[in-house]
Design a protein around this motif. Structure first.
Motif, PDB file in Angstrom:
ATOM      1  N   ALA A 237      31.750  27.317  35.391  1.00  0.00           N
ATOM      2  CA  ALA A 237      31.457  28.076  34.181  1.00  0.00           C
ATOM      3  C   ALA A 237      31.802  29.543  34.389  1.00  0.00           C
ATOM      4  O   ALA A 237      31.479  30.122  35.430  1.00  0.00           O
ATOM      5  CB  ALA A 237      29.978  27.939  33.835  1.00  0.00           C
ATOM      6  N   LEU A 239      30.348  31.968  33.203  1.00  0.00           N
ATOM      7  CA  LEU A 239      29.053  32.600  33.455  1.00  0.00           C
ATOM      8  C   LEU A 239      28.038  31.493  33.711  1.00  0.00           C
ATOM      9  O   LEU A 239      27.763  30.696  32.819  1.00  0.00           O
ATOM     10  CB  LEU A 239      28.613  33.449  32.262  1.00  0.00           C
ATOM     11  CG  LEU A 239      27.265  34.156  32.434  1.00  0.00           C
ATOM     12  CD1 LEU A 239      27.384  35.263  33.486  1.00  0.00           C
ATOM     13  CD2 LEU A 239      26.775  34.732  31.112  1.00  0.00           C
ATOM     14  N   PRO A 241      24.595  29.387  33.986  1.00  0.00           N
ATOM     15  CA  PRO A 241      23.431  29.463  33.097  1.00  0.00           C
ATOM     16  C   PRO A 241      22.401  30.444  33.639  1.00  0.00           C
ATOM     17  O   PRO A 241      22.136  30.468  34.843  1.00  0.00           O
ATOM     18  CB  PRO A 241      22.883  28.028  33.092  1.00  0.00           C
ATOM     19  CG  PRO A 241      23.946  27.171  33.666  1.00  0.00           C
ATOM     20  CD  PRO A 241      24.827  28.027  34.497  1.00  0.00           C
ATOM     21  N   TYR A 258      29.225  33.579  22.805  1.00  0.00           N
ATOM     22  CA  TYR A 258      30.517  32.935  23.002  1.00  0.00           C
ATOM     23  C   TYR A 258      30.355  31.429  23.142  1.00  0.00           C
ATOM     24  O   TYR A 258      29.523  30.949  23.922  1.00  0.00           O
ATOM     25  CB  TYR A 258      31.220  33.498  24.238  1.00  0.00           C
ATOM     26  CG  TYR A 258      31.885  34.816  23.980  1.00  0.00           C
ATOM     27  CD1 TYR A 258      32.865  34.911  22.993  1.00  0.00           C
ATOM     28  CD2 TYR A 258      31.535  35.957  24.677  1.00  0.00           C
ATOM     29  CE1 TYR A 258      33.485  36.122  22.718  1.00  0.00           C
ATOM     30  CE2 TYR A 258      32.149  37.172  24.417  1.00  0.00           C
ATOM     31  CZ  TYR A 258      33.121  37.246  23.439  1.00  0.00           C
ATOM     32  OH  TYR A 258      33.723  38.445  23.163  1.00  0.00           O
ATOM     33  N   HIS A 260      32.111  29.340  24.712  1.00  0.00           N
ATOM     34  CA  HIS A 260      32.351  28.825  26.065  1.00  0.00           C
ATOM     35  C   HIS A 260      31.117  28.957  26.949  1.00  0.00           C
ATOM     36  O   HIS A 260      30.940  28.170  27.884  1.00  0.00           O
ATOM     37  CB  HIS A 260      33.576  29.497  26.709  1.00  0.00           C
ATOM     38  CG  HIS A 260      33.437  30.941  27.055  1.00  0.00           C
ATOM     39  ND1 HIS A 260      33.833  31.948  26.201  1.00  0.00           N
ATOM     40  CD2 HIS A 260      32.980  31.566  28.161  1.00  0.00           C
ATOM     41  CE1 HIS A 260      33.635  33.121  26.765  1.00  0.00           C
ATOM     42  NE2 HIS A 260      33.111  32.918  27.965  1.00  0.00           N
ATOM     43  N   HIS A 261      30.250  29.930  26.671  1.00  0.00           N
ATOM     44  CA  HIS A 261      29.004  30.020  27.435  1.00  0.00           C
ATOM     45  C   HIS A 261      28.085  28.848  27.121  1.00  0.00           C
ATOM     46  O   HIS A 261      27.581  28.173  28.026  1.00  0.00           O
ATOM     47  CB  HIS A 261      28.286  31.333  27.135  1.00  0.00           C
ATOM     48  CG  HIS A 261      28.950  32.546  27.703  1.00  0.00           C
ATOM     49  ND1 HIS A 261      29.716  32.519  28.841  1.00  0.00           N
ATOM     50  CD2 HIS A 261      28.963  33.840  27.287  1.00  0.00           C
ATOM     51  CE1 HIS A 261      30.174  33.737  29.105  1.00  0.00           C
ATOM     52  NE2 HIS A 261      29.730  34.551  28.172  1.00  0.00           N
ATOM     53  N   TRP A 265      26.975  26.082  29.768  1.00  0.00           N
ATOM     54  CA  TRP A 265      25.568  25.980  30.160  1.00  0.00           C
ATOM     55  C   TRP A 265      25.055  24.559  29.961  1.00  0.00           C
ATOM     56  O   TRP A 265      24.367  24.010  30.821  1.00  0.00           O
ATOM     57  CB  TRP A 265      24.733  26.974  29.366  1.00  0.00           C
ATOM     58  CG  TRP A 265      25.025  28.403  29.689  1.00  0.00           C
ATOM     59  CD1 TRP A 265      25.794  28.882  30.722  1.00  0.00           C
ATOM     60  CD2 TRP A 265      24.594  29.559  28.962  1.00  0.00           C
ATOM     61  NE1 TRP A 265      25.849  30.257  30.677  1.00  0.00           N
ATOM     62  CE2 TRP A 265      25.130  30.698  29.617  1.00  0.00           C
ATOM     63  CE3 TRP A 265      23.804  29.736  27.819  1.00  0.00           C
ATOM     64  CZ2 TRP A 265      24.884  31.991  29.161  1.00  0.00           C
ATOM     65  CZ3 TRP A 265      23.555  31.027  27.367  1.00  0.00           C
ATOM     66  CH2 TRP A 265      24.090  32.151  28.037  1.00  0.00           C
ATOM     67  N   TRP A 291      17.133  34.881  25.934  1.00  0.00           N
ATOM     68  CA  TRP A 291      18.408  35.585  25.745  1.00  0.00           C
ATOM     69  C   TRP A 291      18.481  36.042  24.290  1.00  0.00           C
ATOM     70  O   TRP A 291      18.418  35.238  23.378  1.00  0.00           O
ATOM     71  CB  TRP A 291      19.556  34.631  26.069  1.00  0.00           C
ATOM     72  CG  TRP A 291      20.928  35.244  26.107  1.00  0.00           C
ATOM     73  CD1 TRP A 291      21.725  35.552  25.045  1.00  0.00           C
ATOM     74  CD2 TRP A 291      21.676  35.585  27.270  1.00  0.00           C
ATOM     75  NE1 TRP A 291      22.918  36.061  25.470  1.00  0.00           N
ATOM     76  CE2 TRP A 291      22.924  36.102  26.831  1.00  0.00           C
ATOM     77  CE3 TRP A 291      21.424  35.501  28.641  1.00  0.00           C
ATOM     78  CZ2 TRP A 291      23.906  36.530  27.720  1.00  0.00           C
ATOM     79  CZ3 TRP A 291      22.410  35.935  29.528  1.00  0.00           C
ATOM     80  CH2 TRP A 291      23.630  36.438  29.074  1.00  0.00           C
ATOM     81  N   ALA A 433      32.854  36.834  31.367  1.00  0.00           N
ATOM     82  CA  ALA A 433      32.988  36.003  32.568  1.00  0.00           C
ATOM     83  C   ALA A 433      32.459  36.742  33.794  1.00  0.00           C
ATOM     84  O   ALA A 433      32.353  37.966  33.811  1.00  0.00           O
ATOM     85  CB  ALA A 433      34.443  35.610  32.789  1.00  0.00           C
TER      86      ALA A 433
END
Length: 436
Positions: A237, A239, A241, A258, A260-261, A265, A291, A433
């Motif tokens: 990933a 980023l 989780p 995003y 992709h996050h 996750w 978050w 990222a």
């Protein structure tokens, strides 16, 4: 697996109109479209998802490694038969001088082996449009222009003059869009009004699909587009989780996350627990991290300030678990937010930050951050890439410790940025990222 990238030589030339119209038209033809957005953008991917019927993903050659770009693209095309990428700004626009890592749409096209569908706004020109097309064809030897779409064509004579000049270069013109204001999507200060706020979105997308079907030779476009140059390699990933159970603020005030996050996750086994501060909901007490993403808290400041249940729940959560805020979320973690009319609204008070929209000032650009302590974004010393895009001014930062040392993409010296106090952290920096 075929694909192409829609680009122009400047912003405002019609990329989004054509991208959404093509995605919607292709989807209703039964094509399984994998949408992609080049660069840092939260708003367009939500429109892509609505048009294509499949989630979009951001790919960024400055903020992501080549392996991260390829890995995300590989996962994006699973179960699809056509990748359609929308560029950002002008095709070649980027930052820095590291070949292949400038953040430009050209870099993404080259990395994925995509030919480029060039959109040209031909307002106020005819034969001269060929000079622009020729420049795009020759500037970057990595790229192939598969064809040209003319936009804002004024008449049949106008279309003919532009087409003849461009096709004399060996570039096919596969469509010409007339001037049409009724299909334009509403905008606000960070771009389009968000997809979830556009009440007649389906009707608008159908209208764009009809418009594109009438004026673009879609079958010829598909014949001309290239195979996607991807292996099946994947990557971790971009980023990791921030926790196993993530309480995520999610409504009209907090929508800049995003895709992709969230996908990564969930793929890593994390559970996303959405809640709505505007509905006066507090973060789930069973979560192990909260978050608060960016969005438009300045447009909802009064409602957020009055959301006693949300604010009390957030403060209670922060007493023994991490809370992180990005941009708009960061502002809500602060002491107060002054709206565009000059009215101050009390916020959560978990950080000393005070912000204002009374005198707007644009803050825009890529950022590279090195964390100064352990937290939801990673351990101390971790290096993150991302961007800022906001109009807020900082009235006072307070006495909190900085979150990170942050530099821009133009060689500036790193400076302390963001805030952290106990388990609470935040900054105007949107993470794309982790690259350490």
């Amino acid at each position: 697996m075929k694909g192409f990238l829609i680009a122009s030589v400047r912003s405002g030339a019609g990329k989004t109109t054509l991208s959404l119209g093509l995605m919607a038209a292709l989807a209703r033809r039964g094509r399984k479209v994998a949408p992609v957005k080049c660069g840092p953008d939260y708003i367009d991917p939500a429109f892509h998802a609505a048009a294509a019927g499949r989630p979009s993903v951001n790919l960024d050659s400055w903020a992501m490694t080549t392996e991260q770009v390829a890995g995300l693209a590989s996962r994006q095309i699973e179960g699809a038969d056509l990748l359609v990428a929308e560029g950002l700004m002008g095709l070649f626009d980027g930052v820095g001088h590291v070949a292949g890592h400038t953040g430009s749409s050209a870099d993404i096209a080259a990395t994925l082996g995509l030919k480029v569908l060039l959109v040209l706004d031909v307002t106020g020109q005819s034969t001269s449009a060929a000079a622009v097309a020729l420049g795009a064809k020759l500037l970057d030897p990595r790229l192939t222009i598969l064809g040209v779409v003319l936009n804002r064509v004024g008449s049949e004579r106008h279309r003919r003059l532009c087409t003849e000049a461009i096709e004399a270069l060996g570039l096919p013109v596969i469509g010409a869009l007339p001037r049409e204001t009724t299909i334009e999507l509403p905008e606000r200060h960070l771009g389009l009004v968000q997809a979830e706020e556009t009440s007649d979105l389906r009707q608008r997308l159908d209208g764009l699909a009809d418009f594109v079907e009438r004026h673009i030779d879609i079958d010829r476009l598909i014949d001309l587009c290239s195979d996607v140059a991807l292996s099946t390699r994947t990557t971790d990933a971009p980023l990791p989780p921030p926790g196993q159970r993530i309480a995520l603020a999610r409504d009209a005030a907090f929508s800049f996350v995003y895709p992709h996050h969230l996908t990564a996750w969930r793929a890593a086994g994390a559970e996303i627990l959405p809640f709505s501060p505007l509905a006066n909901e507090a973060p789930d007490r069973t979560a192990d991290v909260c978050w608060l993403p960016g969005g438009y808290p300045e447009l909802q400041a009064g409602a957020l300030s009055a959301a006693d249940g949300f604010l009390a729940g957030l403060r209670a959560f922060a007493a023994d678990r991490p809370v992180h805020g990005e941009c708009g979320g960061y502002m809500v973690l602060g002491m107060g937010l002054v709206d565009a009319a000059g009215t101050r609204h009390a916020m959560a008070g978990l950080l000393g930050l005070e912000t204002s929209y009374e005198k707007r000032r644009l803050h825009l650009g890529y950022r590279r951050a090195k964390l100064l302590s352990d937290g939801p974004l990673g351990p101390a010393g971790a290096v993150l890439t991302g961007h800022e895009f906001h109009y807020a001014s900082i009235v006072t930062i307070g006495n909190d410790a900085p979150l990170a040392e942050v530099a821009d993409a133009h060689g500036s010296a790193p400076t302390p940025d963001g805030s952290r106090r106990g388990s609470v952290s935040g900054s105007f920096f949107h993470v794309i990222a982790r690259v350490d």
